[in-house]
Design a protein around this motif. Structure first.
Motif, PDB file in Angstrom:
ATOM      1  N   THR A   3     100.773  -3.186  91.698  1.00  0.00           N
ATOM      2  CA  THR A   3     101.675  -2.421  92.956  1.00  0.00           C
ATOM      3  C   THR A   3     102.632  -3.648  93.477  1.00  0.00           C
ATOM      4  O   THR A   3     102.513  -4.669  93.282  1.00  0.00           O
ATOM      5  CB  THR A   3     100.660  -1.876  93.813  1.00  0.00           C
ATOM      6  OG1 THR A   3      99.892  -2.864  94.738  1.00  0.00           O
ATOM      7  CG2 THR A   3      99.673  -0.964  93.290  1.00  0.00           C
ATOM      8  N   GLU A   4     103.654  -3.197  94.350  1.00  0.00           N
ATOM      9  CA  GLU A   4     104.541  -3.911  94.986  1.00  0.00           C
ATOM     10  C   GLU A   4     103.710  -4.682  95.913  1.00  0.00           C
ATOM     11  O   GLU A   4     103.935  -5.573  96.181  1.00  0.00           O
ATOM     12  CB  GLU A   4     105.408  -2.897  95.792  1.00  0.00           C
ATOM     13  CG  GLU A   4     106.299  -3.774  96.602  1.00  0.00           C
ATOM     14  CD  GLU A   4     107.285  -2.824  97.350  1.00  0.00           C
ATOM     15  OE1 GLU A   4     107.905  -3.359  98.535  1.00  0.00           O
ATOM     16  OE2 GLU A   4     107.485  -1.651  96.895  1.00  0.00           O
ATOM     17  N   SER A   5     102.388  -4.181  96.519  1.00  0.00           N
ATOM     18  CA  SER A   5     101.796  -4.789  97.424  1.00  0.00           C
ATOM     19  C   SER A   5     101.053  -5.773  96.663  1.00  0.00           C
ATOM     20  O   SER A   5     100.881  -6.945  97.306  1.00  0.00           O
ATOM     21  CB  SER A   5     100.593  -3.714  98.022  1.00  0.00           C
ATOM     22  OG  SER A   5      99.694  -4.551  98.867  1.00  0.00           O
ATOM     23  N   ASP A   6     100.609  -5.726  95.572  1.00  0.00           N
ATOM     24  CA  ASP A   6      99.844  -6.696  94.799  1.00  0.00           C
ATOM     25  C   ASP A   6     100.902  -7.971  94.377  1.00  0.00           C
ATOM     26  O   ASP A   6     100.705  -9.201  94.539  1.00  0.00           O
ATOM     27  CB  ASP A   6      99.354  -6.223  93.263  1.00  0.00           C
ATOM     28  CG  ASP A   6      98.421  -5.350  93.410  1.00  0.00           C
ATOM     29  OD1 ASP A   6      97.655  -5.321  94.380  1.00  0.00           O
ATOM     30  OD2 ASP A   6      98.105  -4.347  92.544  1.00  0.00           O
ATOM     31  N   ILE A   7     102.143  -7.640  94.280  1.00  0.00           N
ATOM     32  CA  ILE A   7     103.240  -8.769  93.797  1.00  0.00           C
ATOM     33  C   ILE A   7     103.405  -9.359  95.038  1.00  0.00           C
ATOM     34  O   ILE A   7     103.674 -10.559  95.073  1.00  0.00           O
ATOM     35  CB  ILE A   7     104.416  -8.145  93.186  1.00  0.00           C
ATOM     36  CG1 ILE A   7     103.930  -7.446  91.855  1.00  0.00           C
ATOM     37  CG2 ILE A   7     105.474  -9.102  93.097  1.00  0.00           C
ATOM     38  CD1 ILE A   7     104.991  -6.785  91.128  1.00  0.00           C
ATOM     39  N   ILE A  43     106.603 -13.400 104.756  1.00  0.00           N
ATOM     40  CA  ILE A  43     106.587 -13.335 103.224  1.00  0.00           C
ATOM     41  C   ILE A  43     105.096 -14.003 102.792  1.00  0.00           C
ATOM     42  O   ILE A  43     104.492 -13.423 102.183  1.00  0.00           O
ATOM     43  CB  ILE A  43     107.608 -14.083 102.661  1.00  0.00           C
ATOM     44  CG1 ILE A  43     109.058 -13.410 102.914  1.00  0.00           C
ATOM     45  CG2 ILE A  43     107.476 -14.318 101.131  1.00  0.00           C
ATOM     46  CD1 ILE A  43     110.107 -14.173 102.433  1.00  0.00           C
ATOM     47  N   GLU A  44     104.807 -14.963 103.787  1.00  0.00           N
ATOM     48  CA  GLU A  44     103.759 -15.806 103.327  1.00  0.00           C
ATOM     49  C   GLU A  44     102.254 -15.028 103.640  1.00  0.00           C
ATOM     50  O   GLU A  44     101.333 -15.379 103.179  1.00  0.00           O
ATOM     51  CB  GLU A  44     103.381 -17.103 104.069  1.00  0.00           C
ATOM     52  CG  GLU A  44     104.430 -17.999 103.131  1.00  0.00           C
ATOM     53  CD  GLU A  44     104.259 -19.650 103.995  1.00  0.00           C
ATOM     54  OE1 GLU A  44     103.403 -19.828 104.526  1.00  0.00           O
ATOM     55  OE2 GLU A  44     105.035 -20.590 103.293  1.00  0.00           O
ATOM     56  N   ARG A  45     102.698 -13.789 104.581  1.00  0.00           N
ATOM     57  CA  ARG A  45     101.365 -13.205 104.824  1.00  0.00           C
ATOM     58  C   ARG A  45     101.390 -11.847 103.988  1.00  0.00           C
ATOM     59  O   ARG A  45     100.806 -10.718 104.344  1.00  0.00           O
ATOM     60  CB  ARG A  45     101.830 -12.802 106.420  1.00  0.00           C
ATOM     61  CG  ARG A  45     101.390 -13.946 107.256  1.00  0.00           C
ATOM     62  CD  ARG A  45     100.923 -13.426 108.524  1.00  0.00           C
ATOM     63  NE  ARG A  45     101.983 -12.462 109.600  1.00  0.00           N
ATOM     64  CZ  ARG A  45     102.976 -12.994 110.179  1.00  0.00           C
ATOM     65  NH1 ARG A  45     103.375 -14.049 110.189  1.00  0.00           N
ATOM     66  NH2 ARG A  45     103.703 -12.043 110.505  1.00  0.00           N
ATOM     67  N   GLY A  46     102.366 -11.790 102.983  1.00  0.00           N
ATOM     68  CA  GLY A  46     102.415 -10.540 102.247  1.00  0.00           C
ATOM     69  C   GLY A  46     102.974  -9.189 102.896  1.00  0.00           C
ATOM     70  O   GLY A  46     102.709  -8.089 102.869  1.00  0.00           O
ATOM     71  N   TRP A  90     108.805  -6.829  88.449  1.00  0.00           N
ATOM     72  CA  TRP A  90     109.150  -6.970  90.095  1.00  0.00           C
ATOM     73  C   TRP A  90     110.845  -6.586  90.099  1.00  0.00           C
ATOM     74  O   TRP A  90     111.345  -6.720  89.528  1.00  0.00           O
ATOM     75  CB  TRP A  90     109.295  -8.362  90.599  1.00  0.00           C
ATOM     76  CG  TRP A  90     109.626  -8.447  92.019  1.00  0.00           C
ATOM     77  CD1 TRP A  90     109.018  -8.203  93.252  1.00  0.00           C
ATOM     78  CD2 TRP A  90     110.842  -9.052  92.461  1.00  0.00           C
ATOM     79  NE1 TRP A  90     109.663  -8.542  94.333  1.00  0.00           N
ATOM     80  CE2 TRP A  90     111.094  -8.855  93.988  1.00  0.00           C
ATOM     81  CE3 TRP A  90     112.014  -9.495  91.802  1.00  0.00           C
ATOM     82  CZ2 TRP A  90     112.097  -9.464  94.883  1.00  0.00           C
ATOM     83  CZ3 TRP A  90     113.177  -9.897  92.488  1.00  0.00           C
ATOM     84  CH2 TRP A  90     113.041 -10.024  93.920  1.00  0.00           C
ATOM     85  N   ARG A  91     110.787  -5.514  91.284  1.00  0.00           N
ATOM     86  CA  ARG A  91     112.176  -5.208  91.409  1.00  0.00           C
ATOM     87  C   ARG A  91     112.736  -5.561  92.941  1.00  0.00           C
ATOM     88  O   ARG A  91     111.959  -5.523  93.745  1.00  0.00           O
ATOM     89  CB  ARG A  91     112.176  -3.550  91.497  1.00  0.00           C
ATOM     90  CG  ARG A  91     113.577  -2.905  91.697  1.00  0.00           C
ATOM     91  CD  ARG A  91     113.507  -1.336  91.943  1.00  0.00           C
ATOM     92  NE  ARG A  91     112.753  -0.622  90.766  1.00  0.00           N
ATOM     93  CZ  ARG A  91     113.399  -0.529  89.771  1.00  0.00           C
ATOM     94  NH1 ARG A  91     114.798  -0.716  89.307  1.00  0.00           N
ATOM     95  NH2 ARG A  91     112.850   0.125  88.494  1.00  0.00           N
ATOM     96  N   ASP A  92     113.764  -5.983  92.750  1.00  0.00           N
ATOM     97  CA  ASP A  92     114.758  -6.669  93.974  1.00  0.00           C
ATOM     98  C   ASP A  92     115.129  -5.663  94.779  1.00  0.00           C
ATOM     99  O   ASP A  92     115.874  -4.581  94.316  1.00  0.00           O
ATOM    100  CB  ASP A  92     115.849  -7.530  93.356  1.00  0.00           C
ATOM    101  CG  ASP A  92     116.823  -7.915  94.595  1.00  0.00           C
ATOM    102  OD1 ASP A  92     116.124  -8.043  95.613  1.00  0.00           O
ATOM    103  OD2 ASP A  92     117.798  -8.352  94.237  1.00  0.00           O
TER     104      ASP A  92
END
Length: 203
Positions: A3-7, A43-46, A90-92
């Protein structure tokens, strides 16, 4: 399928690890890349879905390729095979381009390969500079058309065309057509010899 969350979680861990490996604080990486400290922290915290442009700036500041942010850290026991269903996609969020990591994750290799689908009219501009390692890139168009600008040079690529280029200068990818373009990107670390037309960097 991730999922987007996983990535986002994977990107968070990779960036934290690479930043620690380089001995950089959030402020130092921000100064290197022009990406705000608060954005890097998110970003580093997701907690943020970064764009390709931001990820490329961070990759440049860490001395690696954009593709390596989606890869796993090298492991001697990693499989040399990755099935299509297990490849990271992954989608930008800005341009909508879709990137599929084709190389087996974690398997030691000097080459990284990705498949990109660029939507009609989409444009992605990377403004990164030199990295600690010289990284060569080849772009092979499978379907559609892609306009590639690298430094001062511009090329219009059709299906079957392949362009060799560096990633240590501003690069832009644009799909001028009314249908998606699909192309492969292969990256590998090279020697520190200058690219054609580039002046050597003094020691």
């Amino acid at each position: 399928m991730e999922t987007e969350s996983d990535i986002n979680g994977h990107l968070a861990a990779r960036l934290r690890g690479l930043r620690a490996q380089n001995g950089l604080t959030l402020d130092e990486l921000s100064e290197r890349t022009g990406v705000s400290r608060s954005m890097i922290s998110l970003i580093e915290r997701g907690e943020s879905s970064p764009t390709a442009v931001i990820l490329n700036r961070l990759a440049a500041g860490l001395g690696v390729s954009l593709a390596s942010l989606f890869a796993e850290a090298g492991r001697a026991e990693a499989s040399p095979l990755v099935r299509h269903a297990d490849q990271r996609v992954w989608r930008d969020p800005e341009s909508g381009y879709l990137r599929r990591a084709l190389s087996p994750p974690g398997h030691p290799s000097p080459i990284e390969i990705a498949e990109v689908i660029l939507p009609p009219g989409a444009r992605v501009a990377y403004d990164s500079g030199p990295r600690t390692a010289r990284i060569g890139q080849q772009v092979w168009v499978l379907e559609g058309e892609v306009e590639v600008t690298t430094g001062r040079d511009s090329h219009r690529l059709a299906a079957g065309d392949c362009l060799c280029m560096g990633i240590d200068r501003p690069n832009m990818f644009h799909n001028p057509a009314d249908r998606p373009a699909r192309y492969l990107v292969a990256l590998a670390a090279t020697s520190l010899r200058p690219w054609p037309g580039e002046r050597p960097v003094p020691d």
